[in-house]
Design an enzyme around this catalytic site. Structure first.
Site, PDB file in Angstrom:
ATOM      1  N   HIS B  84      25.757  35.768   7.990  1.00 30.66           N
ATOM      2  CA  HIS B  84      26.360  35.293   8.651  1.00 30.66           C
ATOM      3  C   HIS B  84      24.338  34.634   9.308  1.00 30.66           C
ATOM      4  O   HIS B  84      23.705  34.947   9.241  1.00 30.66           O
ATOM      5  CB  HIS B  84      26.612  35.621  10.227  1.00 30.66           C
ATOM      6  CG  HIS B  84      27.749  34.834  11.382  1.00 30.66           C
ATOM      7  ND1 HIS B  84      26.802  33.992  11.381  1.00 30.66           N
ATOM      8  CD2 HIS B  84      28.643  34.313  11.283  1.00 30.66           C
ATOM      9  CE1 HIS B  84      27.560  33.422  13.087  1.00 30.66           C
ATOM     10  NE2 HIS B  84      28.962  33.460  12.170  1.00 30.66           N
ATOM     11  N   GLY B 165      12.913  30.003  30.399  1.00 30.38           N
ATOM     12  CA  GLY B 165      12.519  30.838  29.662  1.00 30.38           C
ATOM     13  C   GLY B 165      11.072  30.027  28.083  1.00 30.38           C
ATOM     14  O   GLY B 165      10.326  28.895  28.074  1.00 30.38           O
ATOM     15  N   HIS B 170      10.068  34.090  20.781  1.00 29.82           N
ATOM     16  CA  HIS B 170      10.259  35.832  21.151  1.00 29.82           C
ATOM     17  C   HIS B 170      10.491  36.601  19.395  1.00 29.82           C
ATOM     18  O   HIS B 170      10.614  36.383  18.993  1.00 29.82           O
ATOM     19  CB  HIS B 170      11.674  36.534  21.993  1.00 29.82           C
ATOM     20  CG  HIS B 170      11.380  38.079  22.696  1.00 29.82           C
ATOM     21  ND1 HIS B 170      11.505  39.001  21.067  1.00 29.82           N
ATOM     22  CD2 HIS B 170      11.587  38.432  23.101  1.00 29.82           C
ATOM     23  CE1 HIS B 170      11.314  40.083  21.962  1.00 29.82           C
ATOM     24  NE2 HIS B 170      11.189  40.073  23.218  1.00 29.82           N
ATOM     25  N   PRO B 171       9.077  37.528  20.571  1.00 27.86           N
ATOM     26  CA  PRO B 171       8.445  37.828  18.590  1.00 27.86           C
ATOM     27  C   PRO B 171       9.451  38.618  17.866  1.00 27.86           C
ATOM     28  O   PRO B 171       9.700  38.260  16.689  1.00 27.86           O
ATOM     29  CB  PRO B 171       7.271  38.795  18.850  1.00 27.86           C
ATOM     30  CG  PRO B 171       7.277  38.573  20.397  1.00 27.86           C
ATOM     31  CD  PRO B 171       8.001  38.166  20.769  1.00 27.86           C
ATOM     32  N   THR B 172      10.276  39.355  18.077  1.00 25.77           N
ATOM     33  CA  THR B 172      11.538  40.147  17.461  1.00 25.77           C
ATOM     34  C   THR B 172      12.783  39.808  18.225  1.00 25.77           C
ATOM     35  O   THR B 172      13.489  39.229  16.872  1.00 25.77           O
ATOM     36  CB  THR B 172      11.435  41.485  18.287  1.00 25.77           C
ATOM     37  OG1 THR B 172      11.566  41.718  19.431  1.00 25.77           O
ATOM     38  CG2 THR B 172       9.690  42.240  17.623  1.00 25.77           C
ATOM     39  N   ALA B 173      13.483  39.264  19.200  1.00 24.69           N
ATOM     40  CA  ALA B 173      14.645  38.979  19.550  1.00 24.69           C
ATOM     41  C   ALA B 173      15.109  37.729  19.280  1.00 24.69           C
ATOM     42  O   ALA B 173      15.906  37.228  19.002  1.00 24.69           O
ATOM     43  CB  ALA B 173      15.090  39.879  20.915  1.00 24.69           C
ATOM     44  N   GLY B 174      13.540  36.486  19.043  1.00 28.55           N
ATOM     45  CA  GLY B 174      14.558  34.987  19.145  1.00 28.55           C
ATOM     46  C   GLY B 174      14.480  34.709  19.858  1.00 28.55           C
ATOM     47  O   GLY B 174      14.301  34.204  20.660  1.00 28.55           O
TER      48      GLY B 174
END
Lengths: 300, 300
Positions: B84, B165, B170-174
């Protein structure tokens, strides 16, 4: 949010005129945890108050017992006049299973309320409808026949011994019928004919006593101002005889007279499932479950 | 019992495999006053979690903010694989007005959640659908195009500046899309033909982009094991385009091919009113109000 069990009660009280008394009788159903007052209406000609309330069974039970006590205290049938037949201050108290509870639960609840009000208020109680202790007590009209006045003697007959309480009419509050039944749906189907004879002819074919649908009572009614008639129907168990069955049956009976259905109407409240079931029929829904209805899930 | 306002939220999270993480993300929706978890399902191939929850707006808002925070903490998109498309740990968060609240309320709620999660978790937020700040941001697919990987550069383009924002992935959470939309009803109508061409031909005539119903998306689908086909429909606003309209339109388009409707099905949840409205159409109900539905009154 969760009321896992919902019971309905539609108590009828013999006071339709004194708004102060009406307010006191309705009060136990107000702002009480687990009880929700949906409607109440008093009729001056009938001199009668009809309350519609739902609740969790235990909370509803307590509120109903309290309201019956207030009615017994405030209403004197010796001074009651009205068009509607009545035999008690609290006249008839049906319990109706709505969700998460069965007819047996409603019967048990009606017996508990009957036993309590008989003892607490010295009130004779007849169990009726599904709660009746004998077939001749099922029909409310049969139980109430003779009304408050006639009950003074009737209650002494062995076959009319009350189910709870003394075999003696309460001097002011009379007697009460308490029982359990399915929700009623009042459903009328309009015809493009002014002929009451045709409307009544159709009604006779679709109703139970005429050989029609098991849970259907019906009669013809004139809507004079519109120049049409209707088949006025009481669906006594929509879970077994569906609204669409009444509609389709009226439609094909009407054909015999060259008459058409021009609309229909629901009077008062109707359980969601009665309409969803009808929708599922007309859409030909496969594998449908009430668990798919958002509101049913929210109410779980 | 009374929730006077009910909002729904169907947040999608990018974790469909690690049951421990899934449990932690779902946890804020459990046993919380004013919030009711209706469903959650994780798909291993999609590597995705879809939660369906309803609640009073304020309580729901807090729970959603909390769950997004947990997802941001637990999910690293750099190590996420799945069929997905996805651009964030919390990928898409739609708010849906159900009862006693409007689309404007849902939009306001989505903005509040967006502003809070952007500030609290340093997460870029795109407002989408009815909450979108510009037409090119309404469509989720357009917002998400490029996915997590592509968003590193895309978010720096002026036209893809986030609504809340930092303009930095965000480096891990996008990134996350938050918005408001109407409830979707997934509704399929079955045809007595094995021809996918016919099913698709009908779908094209009834859907909005083909000149059909305003709030209707549709395509033809084969049900191979039954040897039939279906018109698979997404009703995007059942309050304006009704289920019965789709049904009757499929019926008359099918006639052109000598094909018949043999049934239909609703996939997943459906608001009560969508089916009651359909029932009212087929019964020709006059003067009907949702206030006559017992459950609607109980939920008031």
């Amino acid at each position: 949010m969760s009321w896992t069990k919902i019971m309905e009660c539609v108590p009828n009280f013999s006071e339709g005129r004194d708004l102060e008394k009406i307010d006191k009788i309705v009060n136990p159903f107000r702002s009480k945890e687990g009880v929700k007052l949906l409607d109440y209406s008093n009729d001056i000609d009938h001199n009668r108050l009809v309350v519609t309330v739902v609740g969790q069974p235990e909370a509803l039970k307590e509120a109903v017992i309290e309201a019956i006590g207030i009615a017994v205290q405030l209403i004197d049938l010796n001074h009651h006049q009205g068009q509607h037949p009545r035999m008690g201050a609290a006249d008839v108290v049906p319990f109706i299973p709505i969700k998460g509870c069965t007819m047996d639960d409603a019967i048990a609840l009606s017996r508990e309320v009957g036993a309590t009000v008989a003892e607490r208020y010295n009130l004779p109680v007849f169990l009726y409808e599904k709660s009746a202790s004998a077939p001749h007590r099922e029909n409310l009209a049969a139980v109430r026949k003779g009304e408050f006045e006639g009950m003074a003697e009737k209650i002494k007959l062995p076959e009319w011994h009350p189910d709870f309480g003394p075999a003696e009419r309460h001097p002011t509050a009379g007697t009460v019928a308490i029982g359990a039944r399915m929700p009623l749906v009042a459903y009328n189907i309009n015809l493009d004919t002014p002929s009451l004879e045709i409307a009544h002819g159709i009604a006779k074919k679709i109703r139970f006593i005429g050989g029609g649908l098991r849970y259907c009572k019906a009669m013809g009614v004139e809507l004079k101002e519109r120049g049409i008639t209707q088949v006025s129907i009481n669906m006594t168990d929509y879970t077994k005889t569906a609204l669409y069955q009444a509609m389709e049956m009226v439609r094909f009976e009407a054909r015999r007279y060259g008459v058409n259905v021009v609309g229909s109407e629901i009077i008062g409240l109707v359980p969601m499932a009665a309409l969803i079931d009808t929708s599922a029929y007309y859409l030909g829904l496969e594998n449908f479950s009430m668990q798919q209805v958002l509101e049913a899930r929210i109410m779980e």
